[in-house]
Design an enzyme around this catalytic site. Structure first.
Site, PDB file in Angstrom:
ATOM      1  N   CYS A  76      11.043  12.010   0.105  1.00 45.19           N
ATOM      2  CA  CYS A  76      10.500  11.067   0.966  1.00 45.19           C
ATOM      3  C   CYS A  76      11.615  11.147   2.281  1.00 45.19           C
ATOM      4  CB  CYS A  76      12.203  10.451   0.294  1.00 45.19           C
ATOM      5  SG  CYS A  76      12.371   8.729   0.869  1.00 45.19           S
ATOM      6  N   HIS A 176      10.068   8.992  -4.688  1.00 42.53           N
ATOM      7  CA  HIS A 176      11.326   9.742  -5.163  1.00 42.53           C
ATOM      8  C   HIS A 176      11.214  10.022  -6.506  1.00 42.53           C
ATOM      9  CE1 HIS A 176      14.386   8.901  -2.289  1.00 42.53           C
ATOM     10  NE2 HIS A 176      13.730   7.706  -2.181  1.00 42.53           N
ATOM     11  N   GLU A 178      12.583  12.012  -8.617  1.00 40.47           N
ATOM     12  CA  GLU A 178      13.046  11.932  -9.085  1.00 40.47           C
ATOM     13  C   GLU A 178      13.431  10.700 -10.144  1.00 40.47           C
ATOM     14  OE1 GLU A 178      15.428  10.478  -5.346  1.00 40.47           O
ATOM     15  OE2 GLU A 178      13.515  11.993  -5.990  1.00 40.47           O
TER      16      GLU A 178
END
Length: 194
Positions: A76, A176, A178
């Site tokens: 990001c 993202h 994650e």
């Protein structure tokens, strides 16, 4: 050892949790020697470009990141800061990847920031393997990198933009990883296996 750079970024814990789910105990560190000694480095980011660059420079982490030779993953804002310059507060960035970061101009009623799930296309490297074409990943961003010579995957929101970048040992995702479920896990695994 996997080092996650500790520099006041908002999504550090979720990155550590995502790695834990893959059975990887990463070290959260701002220590120059520890980062340089790591097998792989993750440079996450949530926040504003100029403040974050100031924080990195204050701690000498800008010099450390640019000098890394092991596989390094920017996420990001971490991806945006690897570029040369960001339109966000007219910020000179790290210059690892010679591309510009631009602000989305809303069109057709689309809102900025771009938030939500978008599909990947033109996946064509070790991080973005071809089976990821058409898969969905999670974005929260107002700034983007245009498609260019270092683009390793594309998404589209108001226009095609770089979902991922790759130059030498530096890899990056605008989304993202994650927070991108199984697809994010696959991309993290691909990074860990470089």
């Amino acid at each position: 050892m996997i080092a996650v750079i500790d520099y006041n970024a908002g999504n550090v814990q979720s990155v550590l949790f995502a790695l834990e789910r893959l059975g990887v105990n990463a070290v959260l560190t701002g220590d120059h020697a520890q980062i340089r000694a790591a097998d792989k480095v993750i440079f996450p980011g949530v926040g504003e470009a100029s403040t974050t660059m100031y924080f990195l420079r204050e701690r000498g982490l800008d010099v450390v990141i640019k000098s890394l030779t092991q596989p390094t993953l920017g996420i990001c804002v971490g991806m945006q800061l690897l570029c040369a310059h960001s339109e966000e507060n007219d910020t000179p960035c790290l210059g690892v990847i010679p591309q510009q970061v631009k602000r989305f101009i809303p069109v057709k009623g689309e809102k900025v920031p771009h938030m939500g799930w978008n599909s990947l296309s033109r996946c064509e490297d070790k991080l973005f393997t071809p089976e990821l074409n058409g898969e969905y990943v999670y974005y929260v961003h107002s700034y983007y990198v245009e498609e260019g010579p270092y683009t390793s995957a594309l998404s589209e929101y108001t226009l095609p933009f770089s979902a991922g970048l790759h130059k030498d040992n530096f890899y990056a995702t605008q989304f993202h990883v994650e927070k991108s479920g199984k697809v994010g896990e696959t991309i993290l695994r691909n990074f860990l296996s470089l």
